[in-house]
Design a protein around this motif. Sequence first.
Motif, PDB file in Angstrom:
ATOM      1  N   ARG A 175       0.820  -1.216   0.000  1.00  0.00           N
ATOM      2  CA  ARG A 175       0.000   0.000   0.000  1.00  0.00           C
ATOM      3  C   ARG A 175       0.848   1.258   0.000  1.00  0.00           C
ATOM      4  O   ARG A 175       0.360   2.319  -0.380  1.00  0.00           O
ATOM      5  N   LEU A 176       2.106   1.146   0.413  1.00  0.00           N
ATOM      6  CA  LEU A 176       2.980   2.311   0.402  1.00  0.00           C
ATOM      7  C   LEU A 176       3.149   2.841  -1.016  1.00  0.00           C
ATOM      8  O   LEU A 176       3.147   4.052  -1.246  1.00  0.00           O
ATOM      9  N   TRP A 177       3.297   1.928  -2.004  1.00  0.00           N
ATOM     10  CA  TRP A 177       3.412   2.335  -3.401  1.00  0.00           C
ATOM     11  C   TRP A 177       2.136   3.036  -3.869  1.00  0.00           C
ATOM     12  O   TRP A 177       2.187   4.020  -4.612  1.00  0.00           O
ATOM     13  N   ILE A 178       0.986   2.525  -3.446  1.00  0.00           N
ATOM     14  CA  ILE A 178      -0.291   3.111  -3.875  1.00  0.00           C
ATOM     15  C   ILE A 178      -0.447   4.521  -3.308  1.00  0.00           C
ATOM     16  O   ILE A 178      -0.859   5.450  -4.008  1.00  0.00           O
ATOM     17  N   TRP A 179      -0.089   4.694  -2.025  1.00  0.00           N
ATOM     18  CA  TRP A 179      -0.160   6.021  -1.429  1.00  0.00           C
ATOM     19  C   TRP A 179       0.822   6.978  -2.104  1.00  0.00           C
ATOM     20  O   TRP A 179       0.515   8.160  -2.302  1.00  0.00           O
ATOM     21  N   ALA A 180       1.998   6.452  -2.464  1.00  0.00           N
ATOM     22  CA  ALA A 180       2.970   7.289  -3.175  1.00  0.00           C
ATOM     23  C   ALA A 180       2.419   7.697  -4.540  1.00  0.00           C
ATOM     24  O   ALA A 180       2.608   8.839  -4.989  1.00  0.00           O
ATOM     25  N   GLY A 181       1.733   6.756  -5.202  1.00  0.00           N
ATOM     26  CA  GLY A 181       1.111   7.075  -6.486  1.00  0.00           C
ATOM     27  C   GLY A 181       0.087   8.181  -6.346  1.00  0.00           C
ATOM     28  O   GLY A 181       0.030   9.110  -7.165  1.00  0.00           O
ATOM     29  N   LEU A 182      -0.740   8.121  -5.300  1.00  0.00           N
ATOM     30  CA  LEU A 182      -1.719   9.173  -5.057  1.00  0.00           C
ATOM     31  C   LEU A 182      -1.016  10.510  -4.804  1.00  0.00           C
ATOM     32  O   LEU A 182      -1.437  11.554  -5.328  1.00  0.00           O
ATOM     33  N   ALA A 183       0.054  10.483  -4.020  1.00  0.00           N
ATOM     34  CA  ALA A 183       0.776  11.718  -3.704  1.00  0.00           C
ATOM     35  C   ALA A 183       1.327  12.371  -4.971  1.00  0.00           C
ATOM     36  O   ALA A 183       1.208  13.599  -5.161  1.00  0.00           O
ATOM     37  N   PHE A 184       1.926  11.576  -5.851  1.00  0.00           N
ATOM     38  CA  PHE A 184       2.460  12.141  -7.093  1.00  0.00           C
ATOM     39  C   PHE A 184       1.338  12.649  -7.996  1.00  0.00           C
ATOM     40  O   PHE A 184       1.507  13.660  -8.697  1.00  0.00           O
ATOM     41  N   MET A 185       0.190  11.971  -7.979  1.00  0.00           N
ATOM     42  CA  MET A 185      -0.941  12.460  -8.769  1.00  0.00           C
ATOM     43  C   MET A 185      -1.434  13.807  -8.236  1.00  0.00           C
ATOM     44  O   MET A 185      -1.792  14.702  -9.013  1.00  0.00           O
ATOM     45  N   LEU A 186      -1.427  13.970  -6.922  1.00  0.00           N
ATOM     46  CA  LEU A 186      -1.838  15.255  -6.360  1.00  0.00           C
ATOM     47  C   LEU A 186      -0.847  16.356  -6.724  1.00  0.00           C
ATOM     48  O   LEU A 186      -1.246  17.503  -6.975  1.00  0.00           O
ATOM     49  N   VAL A 187       0.439  16.005  -6.769  1.00  0.00           N
ATOM     50  CA  VAL A 187       1.433  16.979  -7.228  1.00  0.00           C
ATOM     51  C   VAL A 187       1.122  17.381  -8.662  1.00  0.00           C
ATOM     52  O   VAL A 187       1.188  18.572  -9.017  1.00  0.00           O
ATOM     53  N   TRP A 188       0.782  16.416  -9.500  1.00  0.00           N
ATOM     54  CA  TRP A 188       0.429  16.741 -10.890  1.00  0.00           C
ATOM     55  C   TRP A 188      -0.780  17.675 -10.935  1.00  0.00           C
ATOM     56  O   TRP A 188      -0.784  18.658 -11.689  1.00  0.00           O
ATOM     57  N   HIS A 189      -1.804  17.399 -10.130  1.00  0.00           N
ATOM     58  CA  HIS A 189      -2.990  18.263 -10.117  1.00  0.00           C
ATOM     59  C   HIS A 189      -2.618  19.697  -9.746  1.00  0.00           C
ATOM     60  O   HIS A 189      -3.105  20.652 -10.353  1.00  0.00           O
ATOM     61  N   VAL A 190      -1.769  19.844  -8.732  1.00  0.00           N
ATOM     62  CA  VAL A 190      -1.367  21.178  -8.299  1.00  0.00           C
ATOM     63  C   VAL A 190      -0.625  21.901  -9.418  1.00  0.00           C
ATOM     64  O   VAL A 190      -0.884  23.077  -9.713  1.00  0.00           O
ATOM     65  N   MET A 191       0.311  21.197 -10.068  1.00  0.00           N
ATOM     66  CA  MET A 191       1.065  21.817 -11.155  1.00  0.00           C
ATOM     67  C   MET A 191       0.156  22.101 -12.355  1.00  0.00           C
ATOM     68  O   MET A 191       0.325  23.113 -13.049  1.00  0.00           O
ATOM     69  N   ASP A 192      -0.805  21.234 -12.583  1.00  0.00           N
ATOM     70  CA  ASP A 192      -1.737  21.434 -13.688  1.00  0.00           C
ATOM     71  C   ASP A 192      -2.585  22.680 -13.459  1.00  0.00           C
ATOM     72  O   ASP A 192      -2.971  23.359 -14.420  1.00  0.00           O
ATOM     73  N   GLY A 193      -2.884  22.978 -12.200  1.00  0.00           N
ATOM     74  CA  GLY A 193      -3.583  24.228 -11.898  1.00  0.00           C
ATOM     75  C   GLY A 193      -2.662  25.431 -11.964  1.00  0.00           C
ATOM     76  O   GLY A 193      -3.056  26.507 -12.410  1.00  0.00           O
ATOM     77  N   ALA A 194      -1.405  25.228 -11.552  1.00  0.00           N
ATOM     78  CA  ALA A 194      -0.474  26.363 -11.476  1.00  0.00           C
ATOM     79  C   ALA A 194      -0.018  26.828 -12.853  1.00  0.00           C
ATOM     80  O   ALA A 194       0.226  28.031 -13.043  1.00  0.00           O
ATOM     81  N   ASP A 195       0.132  25.925 -13.815  1.00  0.00           N
ATOM     82  CA  ASP A 195       0.652  26.370 -15.118  1.00  0.00           C
ATOM     83  C   ASP A 195      -0.297  27.344 -15.798  1.00  0.00           C
ATOM     84  O   ASP A 195       0.115  28.383 -16.322  1.00  0.00           O
ATOM     85  N   GLY A 196      -1.617  27.056 -15.747  1.00  0.00           N
ATOM     86  CA  GLY A 196      -2.578  27.983 -16.336  1.00  0.00           C
ATOM     87  C   GLY A 196      -2.660  29.290 -15.572  1.00  0.00           C
ATOM     88  O   GLY A 196      -2.750  30.373 -16.171  1.00  0.00           O
ATOM     89  N   GLN A 197      -2.631  29.208 -14.250  1.00  0.00           N
ATOM     90  CA  GLN A 197      -2.664  30.429 -13.450  1.00  0.00           C
ATOM     91  C   GLN A 197      -1.432  31.289 -13.715  1.00  0.00           C
ATOM     92  O   GLN A 197      -1.525  32.516 -13.825  1.00  0.00           O
ATOM     93  N   LEU A 198      -0.281  30.637 -13.831  1.00  0.00           N
ATOM     94  CA  LEU A 198       0.953  31.377 -14.091  1.00  0.00           C
ATOM     95  C   LEU A 198       0.909  32.044 -15.460  1.00  0.00           C
ATOM     96  O   LEU A 198       1.354  33.187 -15.628  1.00  0.00           O
ATOM     97  N   ALA A 199       0.368  31.342 -16.454  1.00  0.00           N
ATOM     98  CA  ALA A 199       0.267  31.919 -17.794  1.00  0.00           C
ATOM     99  C   ALA A 199      -0.635  33.152 -17.789  1.00  0.00           C
ATOM    100  O   ALA A 199      -0.328  34.173 -18.416  1.00  0.00           O
ATOM    101  N   ARG A 200      -1.764  33.078 -17.070  1.00  0.00           N
ATOM    102  CA  ARG A 200      -2.665  34.224 -17.005  1.00  0.00           C
ATOM    103  C   ARG A 200      -2.048  35.364 -16.196  1.00  0.00           C
ATOM    104  O   ARG A 200      -2.192  36.534 -16.548  1.00  0.00           O
ATOM    105  N   LEU A 201      -1.348  35.024 -15.120  1.00  0.00           N
ATOM    106  CA  LEU A 201      -0.750  36.035 -14.258  1.00  0.00           C
ATOM    107  C   LEU A 201       0.323  36.837 -14.979  1.00  0.00           C
ATOM    108  O   LEU A 201       0.424  38.052 -14.835  1.00  0.00           O
ATOM    109  N   THR A 202       1.139  36.152 -15.777  1.00  0.00           N
ATOM    110  CA  THR A 202       2.284  36.800 -16.427  1.00  0.00           C
ATOM    111  C   THR A 202       2.016  37.169 -17.874  1.00  0.00           C
ATOM    112  O   THR A 202       2.907  37.666 -18.562  1.00  0.00           O
TER     113      THR A 202
END
Length: 318
Positions: free
Chosen positions: A84-111
Amino acid sequence: MNMDSLPSLENRTVRSSAAPWPAPGGVRRTSEIEEATNRHLIHPVSTWLTYRFARLGVAPNTVSLTGMAAGLFAGFCYAHDSSRLWIWAGLAFMLVWHVMDGADGQLARLTGRQSASGKVLDGICDYVTFIAVYVGLALVMSRKDGAWVWGLVAFSGLCHALQSAAYEFQRQEYDYWGHGRGASPLALPAAHAGGALHAVYARAQRMFSGHAAALHAALGPRLDPGTGNGPEQEAWLRARYRATFAPVVRRWSVLCANYRTFGLFAFTVLGIPLGYFLFESVVLSAVLAFLIQRLQKTQDRFIRSDACPVRSRDPAAR
């Protein structure tokens, strides 16, 4: 540009007229149709990072690629679900992707660095992330259940792509008619780097747009400056559109990537990853069909309302 003049997040509700960048609310996606986990979890973190990326001069495409790297790591983790440690790590990396996926568009609009090629890259990174995770899970399942699961995973991936395209169409339509932002997703994109992929994506979106063409035919003349309608009329019409279609778009958020991420985690941690792909292929496809049917009825009612007194001649609207 003086980076020291960037407004702090602690003072983000007040924006000076001389501030070089908009306050956080101005770079996030449309709040009234935003999905709950984005609004309360993912995008606040994305915004916090966005302003720091802007201070450092990080490019939006760099943020997109960083998110994709996290998605690839998530796929690697899900391919090793022996604990289950691998599965939790997979979820953690997916959440990092979600955060970056939100940040790239926000950064493009901001700048002010929005571009068609950046939008295509963002979409590619999204699909690469889920392809990596799906392939990782398929490797595990094929060892247990046989090679046939690759066909199911591929079909599920196709369903995923179509469902996501349909959901994003509704968001773009809402921004276009409700707030006058961006371009209509019914219009084919202009030629640019990645334009062919963008055009294919746009055509896929229109397959699930309901009676959007009829709605455009009815709304377009009302918002045409040549008709003599003033700002008050435009504001009234857009407000009517928002009141009618905001609940519709919120219902479509069941097809957003966030719930797929949590669904993947839940099915995998329970030891039945196969169930996720059956759920996406069958249940979410049925949900898409239901949402399109409801959308068409809402579009037709709006066309027949006093907001659009000039009926469309499109047979689909009748």
